[in-house]
Design an enzyme around this catalytic site. Sequence first.
Site: not given
Ligand SMILES: NC(=O)c1ccc[n+]([C@@H]2O[C@H](COP(=O)([O-])OP(=O)(O)OC[C@H]3O[C@@H](n4cnc5c(N)ncnc54)[C@H](OP(=O)(O)O)[C@@H]3O)[C@@H](O)[C@H]2O)c1
Length: 252
Positions: A136, A149
């Site tokens: 991130s 985070y």
């Molecule tokens: N969205 C943003 O703006 C952003 C920016 C920078 C970086 N990121 C990074 O991108 C990655 C994906 O995030 P996203 O934006 O796609 O968010 P998201 O839609 O909330 O997806 C998060 C994923 O992580 C899984 N997860 C969360 N907690 C977990 C746990 N305890 N055990 C196993 N799986 C878990 C969730 O699984 P379940 O739904 O099945 O629980 C889901 O598949 C993350 O690492 C996040 O930090 C996101």
Amino acid sequence: MPAPRGTALVTGASSGIGEATARLLAAAGTHVLLHGRDRERLAALAAQTGGTALEADLADPEAAGKLAERALAVTGRVDTLVNNAGLGWAGPLTELSPELLARLVAVNLTAPLELTRALLPGMLARGHGRIVFVTSIAGRTGVAGEAVYAATKSGLDAFADSLRFELHGTGVDVGVVVPGVVRTAFFERRGRPYTRTTPRPVSAQRVAAAVVRATHRPGDYYVPRWLRVPVALRGAVPGAYRALAMRFGAES
Ligand SMILES: NC(=O)c1ccc[n+]([C@@H]2O[C@H](COP(=O)([O-])OP(=O)(O)OC[C@H]3O[C@@H](n4cnc5c(N)ncnc54)[C@H](OP(=O)(O)O)[C@@H]3O)[C@@H](O)[C@H]2O)c1
């Protein structure tokens, strides 16, 4: 550029960036191992992609090791590992509970480290492998209200960089994708929606395309690409960067 065939384990494939990545990899002929916790979403995605659902709560200290074993049991090999699963939390550090702090570190940092450790021997034995980390921008610049985070993502970055040196010449490559603000469930789930107008959120598909690119050509991929500018500025003139960030808002 075609995506790698073979088998790819995508963590956090039940939602957002991970789901979009799994769809792209599957469309290019890769057998996807779909990790997440949400059984129904995983089953639906498995049916649509021909992949295999693997449920695991990565907050459990033993889950990553067991997930690696289950992944290897499916096809006997994991050629590509996409360490994407993660969660956020936003607010003053003093309001973060010790339980949630431990959860953030376990899911965002410890689990990808352990998963990588467990799947690396097979890649090294074959002389081929791809490991991609979704970090991130918070881990490269720091963000107010997201200190833990940001620390987990920064740790992941340092791990990826170090591993890259360690694995040089082995045929196992490391890529890093550094997203800014992405339109997923992430912000709702962290308990504070994204309300700023800039930077504008990008789509999960755009980040997923960068993840797939990182599996072909290892390197650092900022999404959007201009994010490399504040990172470079912070590196070159940290004092000036901080003054600007304070002025224009260092929160997300
Ligand atoms: N969205 C943003 O703006 C952003 C920016 C920078 C970086 N990121 C990074 O991108 C990655 C994906 O995030 P996203 O934006 O796609 O968010 P998201 O839609 O909330 O997806 C998060 C994923 O992580 C899984 N997860 C969360 N907690 C977990 C746990 N305890 N055990 C196993 N799986 C878990 C969730 O699984 P379940 O739904 O099945 O629980 C889901 O598949 C993350 O690492 C996040 O930090 C996101």
